[in-house]
Scaffold this motif. Structure first.
Motif, PDB file in Angstrom:
ATOM      1  N   SER A  22      -4.593  15.919  11.587  1.00 19.20           N
ATOM      2  CA  SER A  22      -5.503  15.108  10.777  1.00 19.20           C
ATOM      3  C   SER A  22      -4.756  14.116   9.909  1.00 19.20           C
ATOM      4  N   TYR A  23      -5.344  12.951   9.796  1.00 23.32           N
ATOM      5  CA  TYR A  23      -4.893  11.887   8.912  1.00 23.32           C
ATOM      6  C   TYR A  23      -6.144  11.301   8.261  1.00 23.32           C
ATOM      7  N   SER A  24      -5.937  10.379   7.346  1.00 24.94           N
ATOM      8  CA  SER A  24      -7.056   9.642   6.753  1.00 24.94           C
ATOM      9  C   SER A  24      -6.911   8.175   7.109  1.00 24.94           C
ATOM     10  N   LEU A  25      -8.005   7.590   7.547  1.00 22.12           N
ATOM     11  CA  LEU A  25      -8.051   6.177   7.924  1.00 22.12           C
ATOM     12  C   LEU A  25      -8.812   5.419   6.844  1.00 22.12           C
ATOM     13  N   VAL A  26      -8.192   4.404   6.281  1.00 21.47           N
ATOM     14  CA  VAL A  26      -8.830   3.570   5.266  1.00 21.47           C
ATOM     15  C   VAL A  26      -9.163   2.224   5.881  1.00 21.47           C
ATOM     16  N   ARG A  49       2.474  -2.032  -3.865  1.00 22.24           N
ATOM     17  CA  ARG A  49       2.130  -0.608  -3.862  1.00 22.24           C
ATOM     18  C   ARG A  49       2.121  -0.057  -2.438  1.00 22.24           C
ATOM     19  N   ASN A  50       1.620  -0.846  -1.494  1.00 20.31           N
ATOM     20  CA  ASN A  50       1.655  -0.417  -0.091  1.00 20.31           C
ATOM     21  C   ASN A  50       3.091  -0.200   0.379  1.00 20.31           C
ATOM     22  N   PHE A  51       4.010  -1.087  -0.022  1.00 22.13           N
ATOM     23  CA  PHE A  51       5.413  -0.904   0.338  1.00 22.13           C
ATOM     24  C   PHE A  51       5.948   0.411  -0.231  1.00 22.13           C
ATOM     25  N   GLU A  52       5.581   0.727  -1.472  1.00 21.79           N
ATOM     26  CA  GLU A  52       6.003   1.988  -2.090  1.00 21.79           C
ATOM     27  C   GLU A  52       5.450   3.187  -1.315  1.00 21.79           C
ATOM     28  N   LEU A  53       4.151   3.131  -0.976  1.00 22.95           N
ATOM     29  CA  LEU A  53       3.518   4.226  -0.235  1.00 22.95           C
ATOM     30  C   LEU A  53       4.158   4.398   1.140  1.00 22.95           C
ATOM     31  N   ARG A  54       4.495   3.295   1.793  1.00 22.38           N
ATOM     32  CA  ARG A  54       5.179   3.358   3.091  1.00 22.38           C
ATOM     33  C   ARG A  54       6.551   3.998   2.934  1.00 22.38           C
ATOM     34  N   ALA A  55       7.299   3.553   1.932  1.00 22.87           N
ATOM     35  CA  ALA A  55       8.658   4.058   1.719  1.00 22.87           C
ATOM     36  C   ALA A  55       8.653   5.552   1.420  1.00 22.87           C
ATOM     37  N   ASN A  56       7.578   6.038   0.809  1.00 26.93           N
ATOM     38  CA  ASN A  56       7.466   7.452   0.469  1.00 26.93           C
ATOM     39  C   ASN A  56       6.777   8.275   1.554  1.00 26.93           C
ATOM     40  N   GLY A  57       6.471   7.667   2.698  1.00 28.23           N
ATOM     41  CA  GLY A  57       5.913   8.396   3.827  1.00 28.23           C
ATOM     42  C   GLY A  57       4.446   8.760   3.703  1.00 28.23           C
ATOM     43  N   VAL A  58       3.752   8.181   2.738  1.00 25.15           N
ATOM     44  CA  VAL A  58       2.334   8.500   2.537  1.00 25.15           C
ATOM     45  C   VAL A  58       1.447   7.581   3.374  1.00 25.15           C
ATOM     46  N   LEU A  59       1.810   6.322   3.469  1.00 24.04           N
ATOM     47  CA  LEU A  59       1.059   5.333   4.238  1.00 24.04           C
ATOM     48  C   LEU A  59       1.819   5.097   5.535  1.00 24.04           C
ATOM     49  N   ALA A  60       1.372   5.782   6.590  1.00 23.76           N
ATOM     50  CA  ALA A  60       2.114   5.771   7.855  1.00 23.76           C
ATOM     51  C   ALA A  60       1.978   4.449   8.596  1.00 23.76           C
ATOM     52  N   ILE A  61       0.800   3.889   8.582  1.00 26.40           N
ATOM     53  CA  ILE A  61       0.524   2.618   9.263  1.00 26.40           C
ATOM     54  C   ILE A  61      -0.284   1.762   8.309  1.00 26.40           C
ATOM     55  N   VAL A  62       0.110   0.515   8.136  1.00 22.42           N
ATOM     56  CA  VAL A  62      -0.666  -0.431   7.340  1.00 22.42           C
ATOM     57  C   VAL A  62      -0.764  -1.734   8.125  1.00 22.42           C
ATOM     58  N   CYS A  63      -1.980  -2.230   8.261  1.00 17.48           N
ATOM     59  CA  CYS A  63      -2.217  -3.448   9.028  1.00 17.48           C
ATOM     60  C   CYS A  63      -3.140  -4.379   8.248  1.00 17.48           C
ATOM     61  N   PRO A  64      -2.590  -5.420   7.627  1.00 13.46           N
ATOM     62  CA  PRO A  64      -3.467  -6.427   7.035  1.00 13.46           C
ATOM     63  C   PRO A  64      -4.297  -7.076   8.135  1.00 13.46           C
ATOM     64  N   VAL A  65      -5.535  -7.389   7.831  1.00 10.92           N
ATOM     65  CA  VAL A  65      -6.443  -8.016   8.797  1.00 10.92           C
ATOM     66  C   VAL A  65      -6.916  -9.320   8.177  1.00 10.92           C
ATOM     67  N   GLY A  66      -6.895 -10.370   8.949  1.00 10.83           N
ATOM     68  CA  GLY A  66      -7.207 -11.683   8.396  1.00 10.83           C
ATOM     69  C   GLY A  66      -8.564 -12.225   8.770  1.00 10.83           C
ATOM     70  N   ASP A  67      -9.575 -11.380   8.870  1.00  7.55           N
ATOM     71  CA  ASP A  67     -10.907 -11.928   9.140  1.00  7.55           C
ATOM     72  C   ASP A  67     -11.824 -11.662   7.962  1.00  7.55           C
ATOM     73  N   ASP A  68     -13.046 -12.133   8.054  1.00  6.92           N
ATOM     74  CA  ASP A  68     -13.962 -12.021   6.925  1.00  6.92           C
ATOM     75  C   ASP A  68     -14.560 -10.628   6.755  1.00  6.92           C
ATOM     76  N   GLY A  69     -14.538  -9.807   7.776  1.00  2.28           N
ATOM     77  CA  GLY A  69     -15.176  -8.502   7.677  1.00  2.28           C
ATOM     78  C   GLY A  69     -14.290  -7.407   7.149  1.00  2.28           C
ATOM     79  N   VAL A  70     -13.025  -7.417   7.526  1.00  3.21           N
ATOM     80  CA  VAL A  70     -12.087  -6.368   7.154  1.00  3.21           C
ATOM     81  C   VAL A  70     -10.836  -7.021   6.593  1.00  3.21           C
ATOM     82  N   SER A  71     -10.343  -6.477   5.485  1.00  2.00           N
ATOM     83  CA  SER A  71      -9.113  -7.000   4.877  1.00  2.00           C
ATOM     84  C   SER A  71      -7.872  -6.250   5.362  1.00  2.00           C
ATOM     85  N   GLY A  72      -8.046  -5.007   5.778  1.00  2.63           N
ATOM     86  CA  GLY A  72      -6.912  -4.240   6.264  1.00  2.63           C
ATOM     87  C   GLY A  72      -7.324  -2.847   6.663  1.00  2.63           C
ATOM     88  N   ILE A  73      -6.417  -2.179   7.376  1.00  2.00           N
ATOM     89  CA  ILE A  73      -6.588  -0.773   7.706  1.00  2.00           C
ATOM     90  C   ILE A  73      -5.293  -0.052   7.377  1.00  2.00           C
TER      91      ILE A  73
END
Length: 115
Positions: A22-26, A49-73
């Motif tokens: 299990s993971y959590s998807l934002v 903050r995302n860089f910090e979370l990545r460096a600490n292994g909490v945020l495994a995958i981060v993907c900025p999204v450049g459309d009007d509906g979603v800003s990132g996952i």
């Protein structure tokens, strides 16, 4: 040699599925203050903050999204409660620049984006 569909037996699938966890998807979306003047500095700190979370292994995958509906996952190596705590502390969320939804998901440990 790559696997093809005929190589993916029921037994293979069952053995692979047992390795998921299990993971959590934002899903991050624009909040009511996303287009206010001066939000760029808040978004920059959100990114820091995302860089910090990545460096600490909490945020495994981060993907900025450049459309009007979603800003990132993001996929967090944390349960829903902890992920909500993390996101509620995000400067962009606190400022109303972003809002988010969080969902439980399953994944294969070690999967990664292609280099």
């Amino acid at each position: 040699m790559p696997l093809v569909a005929r190589d993916i037996t029921d037994e293979y699938m069952q053995s692979q599925l047992q390795s998921t966890r299990s993971y959590s998807l934002v899903v991050l979306r624009a909040g009511p203050r996303r287009h206010d003047e001066g939000v760029e500095s808040i978004i920059w700190e959100h990114g820091r903050r995302n860089f910090e979370l990545r460096a600490n292994g909490v945020l495994a995958i981060v993907c900025p999204v450049g459309d009007d509906g979603v800003s990132g996952i993001g996929i967090f190596d944390a349960d829903l409660e902890r992920t909500r705590e993390i996101m509620d502390g995000d400067p962009g969320v606190q400022a109303g620049v972003f809002v988010y939804d969080v969902h439980t998901c399953r994944g294969f440990p070690g999967d990664a984006l292609p280099a």
